[in-house]
Write a protein that holds these residues in place. Structure first.
Motif, PDB file in Angstrom:
ATOM      1  N   THR A 141      11.324   3.113  -4.143  1.00 54.01           N
ATOM      2  CA  THR A 141      10.575   1.875  -4.384  1.00 54.01           C
ATOM      3  C   THR A 141       9.244   2.257  -5.018  1.00 54.01           C
ATOM      4  N   ARG A 142       9.061   1.901  -6.273  1.00 57.36           N
ATOM      5  CA  ARG A 142       7.817   2.232  -6.982  1.00 57.36           C
ATOM      6  C   ARG A 142       6.723   1.229  -6.610  1.00 57.36           C
ATOM      7  N   THR A 143       5.494   1.710  -6.529  1.00 57.14           N
ATOM      8  CA  THR A 143       4.339   0.866  -6.206  1.00 57.14           C
ATOM      9  C   THR A 143       3.365   0.905  -7.367  1.00 57.14           C
ATOM     10  N   PRO A 194       5.882   0.069   1.514  1.00 57.71           N
ATOM     11  CA  PRO A 194       6.902   1.004   1.999  1.00 57.71           C
ATOM     12  C   PRO A 194       7.117   2.137   0.999  1.00 57.71           C
ATOM     13  N   LEU A 195       7.485   3.302   1.513  1.00 57.10           N
ATOM     14  CA  LEU A 195       7.725   4.459   0.663  1.00 57.10           C
ATOM     15  C   LEU A 195       9.018   5.149   1.094  1.00 57.10           C
ATOM     16  N   GLN A 201      -0.562   4.047   1.576  1.00 59.62           N
ATOM     17  CA  GLN A 201      -1.729   3.201   1.784  1.00 59.62           C
ATOM     18  C   GLN A 201      -2.756   3.501   0.698  1.00 59.62           C
ATOM     19  N   VAL A 202      -3.250   2.445   0.069  1.00 62.45           N
ATOM     20  CA  VAL A 202      -4.237   2.577  -0.998  1.00 62.45           C
ATOM     21  C   VAL A 202      -5.462   1.763  -0.616  1.00 62.45           C
ATOM     22  N   LEU A 207       4.836   9.850   6.383  1.00 58.34           N
ATOM     23  CA  LEU A 207       6.294   9.905   6.233  1.00 58.34           C
ATOM     24  C   LEU A 207       6.955  10.545   7.436  1.00 58.34           C
ATOM     25  N   GLY A 208       8.164  10.100   7.703  1.00 63.39           N
ATOM     26  CA  GLY A 208       9.063  10.771   8.623  1.00 63.39           C
ATOM     27  C   GLY A 208      10.308  11.130   7.839  1.00 63.39           C
TER      28      GLY A 208
END
Length: 105
Positions: free
Chosen positions: A75-77, A44-45, A29-30, A5-6
């Motif tokens: 944004t849920r993943t 994206p997060l 990343q998973v 993250l930034g």
């Protein structure tokens, strides 16, 4: 899983207390390795939230800043194993931390 993250953190200061807006963007990343072939996916997060921090002087040139953050996950993943969901990002995330300020001039 891992994240990169930034963040942009503009703050308003009121004596020893600060209130900050948080805007973060990055990637989640998973990696799945249970059944071959191993698979790695990214999504994206984006996050948005608030920070509250205090400034505590230790010496004339050194201070510490305990802080707490809360951010909404915009944004849920969902991670799937085959067709079954096995993990979903939480709707919010929080952080407690401690920063140090050292004044050289």
């Amino acid at each position: 899983s891992s994240t990169l993250l930034g963040s942009v953190i503009p703050c308003a200061h009121f004596a020893w207390l600060s209130a900050c807006a948080l805007a973060s963007a990055g990637a989640l990343q998973v990696t799945g390795e249970i059944s071959p072939p191993a698979r790695r996916d990214s999504s994206p997060l984006p996050l948005a939230g608030l920070r509250v921090e205090a400034w505590v002087p230790v010496t004339e040139d050194l201070g510490i800043r305990p802080f707490g953050d809360i951010q909404a996950v915009l944004t849920r993943t969902t991670v799937l194993s085959g067709e079954e969901p096995v993990w979903v990002t939480a709707p919010a995330t929080g952080t407690l931390g401690l920063a140090a300020d050292l004044h050289f001039f």
